[in-house]
Motif scaffolding. Sequence first.
Motif, PDB file in Angstrom:
ATOM      1  N   VAL A   1     -23.472 -62.786 -17.075  1.00 27.52           N
ATOM      2  CA  VAL A   1     -22.587 -62.260 -16.032  1.00 27.52           C
ATOM      3  C   VAL A   1     -21.359 -61.590 -16.645  1.00 27.52           C
ATOM      4  N   GLU A   2     -20.714 -62.245 -17.621  1.00 24.09           N
ATOM      5  CA  GLU A   2     -19.485 -61.682 -18.178  1.00 24.09           C
ATOM      6  C   GLU A   2     -19.748 -60.375 -18.922  1.00 24.09           C
ATOM      7  N   SER A   3     -20.870 -60.283 -19.639  1.00 21.60           N
ATOM      8  CA  SER A   3     -21.213 -59.032 -20.317  1.00 21.60           C
ATOM      9  C   SER A   3     -21.418 -57.918 -19.305  1.00 21.60           C
ATOM     10  N   SER A   4     -22.127 -58.233 -18.224  1.00 22.01           N
ATOM     11  CA  SER A   4     -22.367 -57.215 -17.198  1.00 22.01           C
ATOM     12  C   SER A   4     -21.082 -56.820 -16.486  1.00 22.01           C
ATOM     13  N   GLU A   5     -20.163 -57.759 -16.335  1.00 23.51           N
ATOM     14  CA  GLU A   5     -18.876 -57.415 -15.722  1.00 23.51           C
ATOM     15  C   GLU A   5     -18.176 -56.321 -16.521  1.00 23.51           C
ATOM     16  N   SER A   6     -18.345 -56.324 -17.843  1.00 28.82           N
ATOM     17  CA  SER A   6     -17.788 -55.254 -18.675  1.00 28.82           C
ATOM     18  C   SER A   6     -18.575 -53.961 -18.500  1.00 28.82           C
ATOM     19  N   LEU A   7     -19.890 -54.048 -18.654  1.00 28.65           N
ATOM     20  CA  LEU A   7     -20.728 -52.847 -18.687  1.00 28.65           C
ATOM     21  C   LEU A   7     -20.709 -52.085 -17.366  1.00 28.65           C
TER      22      LEU A   7
ATOM     23  N   PRO B   1      -7.946 -49.004 -25.914  1.00 29.61           N
ATOM     24  CA  PRO B   1      -9.261 -49.198 -26.529  1.00 29.61           C
ATOM     25  C   PRO B   1     -10.287 -49.876 -25.634  1.00 29.61           C
ATOM     26  N   LYS B   2      -9.840 -50.666 -24.663  1.00 30.62           N
ATOM     27  CA  LYS B   2     -10.774 -51.279 -23.715  1.00 30.62           C
ATOM     28  C   LYS B   2     -10.704 -50.633 -22.334  1.00 30.62           C
ATOM     29  N   GLY B   3      -9.842 -49.644 -22.169  1.00 32.60           N
ATOM     30  CA  GLY B   3      -9.725 -49.011 -20.874  1.00 32.60           C
ATOM     31  C   GLY B   3      -9.409 -50.021 -19.784  1.00 32.60           C
ATOM     32  N   PHE B   4     -10.182 -49.990 -18.710  1.00 28.85           N
ATOM     33  CA  PHE B   4     -10.018 -50.922 -17.584  1.00 28.85           C
ATOM     34  C   PHE B   4     -11.104 -51.986 -17.587  1.00 28.85           C
ATOM     35  N   THR B   5     -11.688 -52.268 -18.757  1.00 26.51           N
ATOM     36  CA  THR B   5     -12.852 -53.161 -18.792  1.00 26.51           C
ATOM     37  C   THR B   5     -12.538 -54.550 -19.323  1.00 26.51           C
ATOM     38  N   GLY B   6     -11.314 -54.789 -19.774  1.00 28.43           N
ATOM     39  CA  GLY B   6     -10.958 -56.095 -20.302  1.00 28.43           C
ATOM     40  C   GLY B   6      -9.529 -56.103 -20.801  1.00 28.43           C
ATOM     41  N   GLU B   7      -9.069 -57.253 -21.263  1.00 31.92           N
ATOM     42  CA  GLU B   7      -7.660 -57.428 -21.640  1.00 31.92           C
ATOM     43  C   GLU B   7      -7.410 -57.312 -23.141  1.00 31.92           C
ATOM     44  N   LYS B   8      -8.468 -57.340 -23.959  1.00 26.20           N
ATOM     45  CA  LYS B   8      -8.275 -57.289 -25.409  1.00 26.20           C
ATOM     46  C   LYS B   8      -7.564 -55.995 -25.800  1.00 26.20           C
ATOM     47  N   TYR B   9      -6.725 -56.078 -26.799  1.00 30.23           N
ATOM     48  CA  TYR B   9      -5.889 -54.977 -27.281  1.00 30.23           C
ATOM     49  C   TYR B   9      -4.792 -54.606 -26.290  1.00 30.23           C
ATOM     50  N   GLY B  10      -4.661 -55.376 -25.203  1.00 27.18           N
ATOM     51  CA  GLY B  10      -3.522 -55.215 -24.318  1.00 27.18           C
ATOM     52  C   GLY B  10      -3.487 -53.948 -23.505  1.00 27.18           C
TER      53      GLY B  10
ATOM     54  N   TYR C   1     -23.914 -54.600 -30.062  1.00 26.65           N
ATOM     55  CA  TYR C   1     -24.106 -54.729 -31.504  1.00 26.65           C
ATOM     56  C   TYR C   1     -23.172 -55.766 -32.121  1.00 26.65           C
ATOM     57  N   ASN C   2     -21.913 -55.783 -31.674  1.00 23.79           N
ATOM     58  CA  ASN C   2     -20.927 -56.681 -32.279  1.00 23.79           C
ATOM     59  C   ASN C   2     -20.761 -57.987 -31.508  1.00 23.79           C
ATOM     60  N   LYS C   3     -21.630 -58.202 -30.523  1.00 20.01           N
ATOM     61  CA  LYS C   3     -21.688 -59.472 -29.793  1.00 20.01           C
ATOM     62  C   LYS C   3     -20.326 -59.874 -29.203  1.00 20.01           C
ATOM     63  N   GLU C   4     -19.698 -58.901 -28.542  1.00 21.14           N
ATOM     64  CA  GLU C   4     -18.377 -59.145 -27.963  1.00 21.14           C
ATOM     65  C   GLU C   4     -18.159 -58.352 -26.686  1.00 21.14           C
ATOM     66  N   VAL C   5     -19.226 -57.797 -26.112  1.00 16.19           N
ATOM     67  CA  VAL C   5     -19.032 -56.890 -24.981  1.00 16.19           C
ATOM     68  C   VAL C   5     -18.441 -57.607 -23.776  1.00 16.19           C
ATOM     69  N   LYS C   6     -18.601 -58.915 -23.689  1.00 14.41           N
ATOM     70  CA  LYS C   6     -18.025 -59.629 -22.544  1.00 14.41           C
ATOM     71  C   LYS C   6     -16.506 -59.498 -22.498  1.00 14.41           C
ATOM     72  N   GLU C   7     -15.880 -59.157 -23.645  1.00 14.22           N
ATOM     73  CA  GLU C   7     -14.428 -58.956 -23.682  1.00 14.22           C
ATOM     74  C   GLU C   7     -14.019 -57.587 -23.141  1.00 14.22           C
ATOM     75  N   GLY C   8     -14.996 -56.696 -22.968  1.00 15.76           N
ATOM     76  CA  GLY C   8     -14.707 -55.343 -22.516  1.00 15.76           C
ATOM     77  C   GLY C   8     -15.426 -54.322 -23.367  1.00 15.76           C
ATOM     78  N   CYS C   9     -15.472 -53.078 -22.891  1.00 16.56           N
ATOM     79  CA  CYS C   9     -16.163 -51.997 -23.600  1.00 16.56           C
ATOM     80  C   CYS C   9     -15.221 -51.304 -24.586  1.00 16.56           C
ATOM     81  N   HIS C  10     -15.812 -50.616 -25.550  1.00 18.46           N
ATOM     82  CA  HIS C  10     -15.052 -49.930 -26.605  1.00 18.46           C
ATOM     83  C   HIS C  10     -14.831 -48.478 -26.181  1.00 18.46           C
ATOM     84  N   ILE C  11     -13.788 -48.251 -25.401  1.00 19.24           N
ATOM     85  CA  ILE C  11     -13.600 -46.952 -24.749  1.00 19.24           C
ATOM     86  C   ILE C  11     -13.266 -45.847 -25.755  1.00 19.24           C
TER      87      ILE C  11
END
Length: 768
Positions: free
Chosen positions: A23-29, A345-354, A672-682
Amino acid sequence: MNQDYITPYAWSIVEEGFEPERVESSESLFSLGNGAMGQRANFEEDYTGQTFQGSYIAGIYYPDKTRVGWWKNGYPEYFAKVLNAPNWIGIHIHINGDVFDLNTCKHVDNFKRELNMKEGWHKRTLEAEMQNGIIVKVEALRFLSLSQDELGAIQYKITPLNSSAHITYSPYVDAGIKNQDSNWDDKFWEITDVQIKDQKAFVCSHTVKTEFHVCTFMQSSVLLDGKILNSKPEPHQKAHKAFMAYEKDVQKGQTFTIHKFAGYVTSLNHDKGSLVEAASSVLDVASKKGFDTLLKEQQQAWADIWHMSDIIIEGDTKAQQGIRFNIFQLNQTYLGKDARLNIGPKGFTGEKYGGSTYWDTEAYCLPFYMATKDQKVARNLLTYRYKHLQKAIENAEKLGFENGAALYPMVTMNGEECHNEWEITFEEIHRNGAIAFAIFNYVRYTGDYSYVPEMGMEVLLAIARFWKQRATFSKPKNKYVILGVTGPNEYENNVSNNFYTNYIAKWCLNYAVENLNILKKDYNEDYNRIVDKTNFNQDEIQAFKTVADEMYLPYSEEHDVYLQQDGFLDKELITVKDLDQTQRPINQHWSWDRILRSPYIKQADTLQGFYFFEDHFTNQELERHFDFYEPFTVHESSLSPCVHSIQAALLNRMQQAYQFYLRTSRLDLDDYNKEVKEGCHITSMAGTWMSIVEGFGAMRVKNDMLNFAPKIPDEWESYTFKVNFRDNIIAVKVTKDATHFTLEGQDELEIVVNEEPVVLKNGQNINA
């Protein structure tokens, strides 16, 4: 093993089957955005399973106090956070009195969700049996309007399948939220007002410290079998939340629908005292148009975007899906309408990188926006940095630099440095070079030199002053050296004479001198204004030239390559192919100490210099460096595969270029980097676009002309892209046998194809 649950379709991202662990990965994608706001693809209804709730507003942030156990002079006091904004998508649903929650249902069947990239909407369909035995069919469709970027729309349908049911929809707006990544569990929002008026709900709140005022709003209507019901909802208010309850007895096979219009108005665009009125006006327009009309507007707005930015790949659906996903997310994140905004770097897909601005914008994103929008959008990105110049000078002053030297921040929301890792904050100074290179790249591509005398020269001068002061003269080497840095490869900290850093510093100094001379000769009024404003002394030119001419660049005679930094050859040089694959990615398995002592490269570093300054080196030099460094590169930065794809294509290593392309284009889709649940790499998604246009298409600007030397991967039948070059739209289609060019714009344009001049004429299709 990479994830493989995303079904490959050319225009859609599709997930089939309900699996709580993804679910969390899909929430990002499946995230949505419209440049002004965005949200993760959370369920509208209550969900008690593992989820990462996230809604975000462009430009709204909080200065979260840095969490470190020590303090250093010049250390930033806070890390700016894009804020998890009040939730407007939520709808509490009760069926026969029980909460509808997929996590507690007996089973969920025929679950499917689709992100339709062609038309800009997210849809979810499913059938579920609740604990009370009721079986329902659900269809939920939502989008964030491009035509009214303060508005989002939801259509949620429930059809009882095995019996009649009493259904209650309670749509709500809720400001009682917090960030997952809060350093100290601070309260980021203060709620000032909650009100319900004329079936409209408003929650007014403002950020603590930064005082951004936001009104989160909603209005809903319900339908039975497509016919609007005039039922009046029961209003409810809490300290942080407003909701309304719509109840209906629904017969088996009937469809009970709710339309919810909601979103944000902010003090960035409205007077803070009139936000409720502004929100009410947005709702009035939405209600008048209705859901179907708004959806048609959305489809047209995306059609306009795709007309210019689409890349068509024939013969490879996974590659096609990958590039469209990247282009779609870039346009959801930033559309260039507001020079106050930038690209996180994550756009509107997560909080990482602020959600902050990094050097990614200048190094990777600018070419995409220059070529797929008009040059005003790219100029806005450069203007953003010019407006932050004084802050960059203050950042440098905190570190002891003088005389107007500027160090642009590694991470920023408002021009102040807010990164909280010393080896990045103090040492990853190469970001200054990317900002100067972006000015050069913009002028080279657009032909718009006016930016330099108006704004850019002040930036270039301040950056040159920084490099001049940051370099140290080494008596043993009889050269200028740059000590204590981190290059683009963040798996090396506190090194000396990083090749990329030294080389781009040398280039910046020379480029500043070149432009100072142009301005003095051809833009004397601007030159004199800048001299007065910056206290520029003509003697500085010679000082800049001396440091540039005598810059030390570490070199290995044995390997005939520039060294990534002093001491690189002292490492135990074991290549990536000899690594235990169970230890990958190493940043999730190894201690930081072990990584720093290893030869492994997170992303292009020396090769980043070869990418920026390709025309400074021969292809033979590139080949030697590529063959030396790529085998040590683990590509654990999202910014790495695209650069290597471009360079592999230049070296005619098309299979390798294609594999790097797949990795960059499907980095998130395949995780690939097993972290997409944190957000996408915009931001790296712009690199994906470059890997086709600059890699396979080999588009370059040389001698003020557009050049192409197209190649095509074996897996593809053809690919097609468009670029806007100085108000000329050039459509390029590459097949196995030829390249086809079509010009929209001026009567004719001369380009170079495979080193031969070709004249394009408006409307003609020319094969080359």
